[in-house]
Design an enzyme around this catalytic site. Structure first.
Site, PDB file in Angstrom:
ATOM      1  N   ASP A 189      95.085 -98.226   1.479  1.00  0.00           N
ATOM      2  CA  ASP A 189      95.641 -96.979   0.937  1.00  0.00           C
ATOM      3  C   ASP A 189      96.620 -96.317   1.914  1.00  0.00           C
ATOM      4  OD1 ASP A 189      95.622 -95.791  -1.533  1.00  0.00           O
ATOM      5  OD2 ASP A 189      94.064 -94.324  -1.052  1.00  0.00           O
TER       6      ASP A 189
ATOM      7  N   SER B 117      95.250 -95.095   5.426  1.00  0.00           N
ATOM      8  CA  SER B 117      95.990 -93.854   5.263  1.00  0.00           C
ATOM      9  C   SER B 117      97.181 -93.824   6.228  1.00  0.00           C
ATOM     10  CB  SER B 117      95.031 -92.668   5.491  1.00  0.00           C
ATOM     11  OG  SER B 117      95.635 -91.450   5.165  1.00  0.00           O
TER      12      SER B 117
ATOM     13  N   HIS C 139      90.859 -91.564  -1.947  1.00  0.00           N
ATOM     14  CA  HIS C 139      91.498 -91.958  -0.698  1.00  0.00           C
ATOM     15  C   HIS C 139      90.526 -92.065   0.476  1.00  0.00           C
ATOM     16  CE1 HIS C 139      94.921 -92.416   1.955  1.00  0.00           C
ATOM     17  NE2 HIS C 139      94.586 -91.372   2.661  1.00  0.00           N
TER      18      HIS C 139
END
Length: 308
Positions: free
Chosen positions: A162, A133, A237
């Protein structure tokens, strides 16, 4: 430019637990000069030996211990995982997070050996950088030289899980995305892993956790060869985390083929295969996944490998 050997293989075991036992250790950051600049969560094999190192930067408001199941699988295949807790509040500027990651990197040569069990030795000539992230974007920024101080250790590979460069429609400094294909000035191999549900809004109204235009797709577009892309289209996510967190409650979650345990095993396997290929020059596992993504415990579609 890094290349991998063309080792033929028909099968891979990277999605299964490895043959090595593992152990977990938390290391506090204190005023002692030998302590790390930030608290660490370290997972290592238990068998005596010298192992490559993976430096992993956690995602937004995620504890470094929340990835422990994935880390344990990676360590069982012969890697040392070091995950710093770079901040406790998401309001910390990302530039400060990147600088802290650089400080941890520069601490590794002198500090990491004493933080490990006496029979476990790090091979810092084989150092991979990763993050999830916001941490995935920070990993890119660190590799691109956006830290002060600069890192004194070279990275051998970069794996972004991600990665996200902003929130809603707002990009967060440093602005490393250029929206120009192959614009990242990196000479190391890069893998980008994306999730299919990251760009979706929970309940149709909450901001997407990995919005289009600032997520895995754009990061991979800007990578230069050699680079790999793995798209787990049925998962969200935060689906790799061990437990439910505040941030995971804000993100769309999936329950595709293999379930969340299969997703963690898939991610660990991709990490192991990529690091074996570009750190240890053993490409068989990566070739199997690229040629036959169906071997993974979850659906990876597409899988892309750009060699030149």
């Amino acid at each position: 430019m890094a290349q991998i050997e063309t080792t033929p293989a028909l099968a891979t075991n990277v999605f299964e637990p490895g043959s090595l036992g593992f152990q977990c250790k938390s290391v506090k950051s204190t005023w002692d000069s030998s302590s790390p600049p930030k608290p660490l969560f370290i997972v290592t094999p238990t068998v005596e030996g010298t192992y490559p190192v993976l430096l992993f930067l956690p995602g937004t408001q995620v504890r470094n211990t929340s990835y422990s199941r994935m880390f344990q699988l990676i360590a069982s295949h012969g890697f040392i995982v070091v995950a710093p807790q770079l901040y406790s509040c998401a309001l910390v500027p990302e530039t400060e997070e990147i600088n802290s990651a650089a400080a941890v990197t520069n601490w590794l040569p002198t500090g990491l050996p004493s933080a490990l069990p006496p029979t476990i030795h790090p091979n810092l000539q084989l150092l991979a950088l990763s993050g999830h992230s916001r941490g995935g974007k920070s990993a890119f920024a660190l590799a691109l030289g956006h830290s002060s101080p600069a890192t004194t250790l070279p990275f051998s590979a970069l794996i972004a899980l991600d990665p996200v460069a902003g929130f809603c429609c707002f990009r967060i400094p440093p602005h490393i995305l250029t929206y120009v294909p192959r614009s990242f000035d990196l000479t190391i191999p890069v893998a980008v892993i994306g999730t299919g549900l990251g760009p979706e809004r929970k309940l149709g109204v909450l901001p997407a956790c990995a919005p289009n235009g600032m997520n895995h797709d754009e990061f991979f577009t800007e990578c230069r060869p050699p680079c790999c892309y793995f798209y787990a289209k049925e998962f969200g996510h935060m689906d790799m985390l061990d437990e439910v967190t505040l941030m995971s409650c804000l993100c769309v979650s999936g329950d595709g083929k293999g379930g969340k345990d299969g997703f963690r095993a898939c991610l660990a396997g991709v990490f192991v295969a990529f690091m074996r290929a570009f750190l240890e020059r053993e490409s068989g596992d990566l070739r199997v996944i690229v040629d036959n993504p169906g071997v993974a415990p979850v659906t990876l579609d597409p899988v892309i490998f750009v060699e030149e």
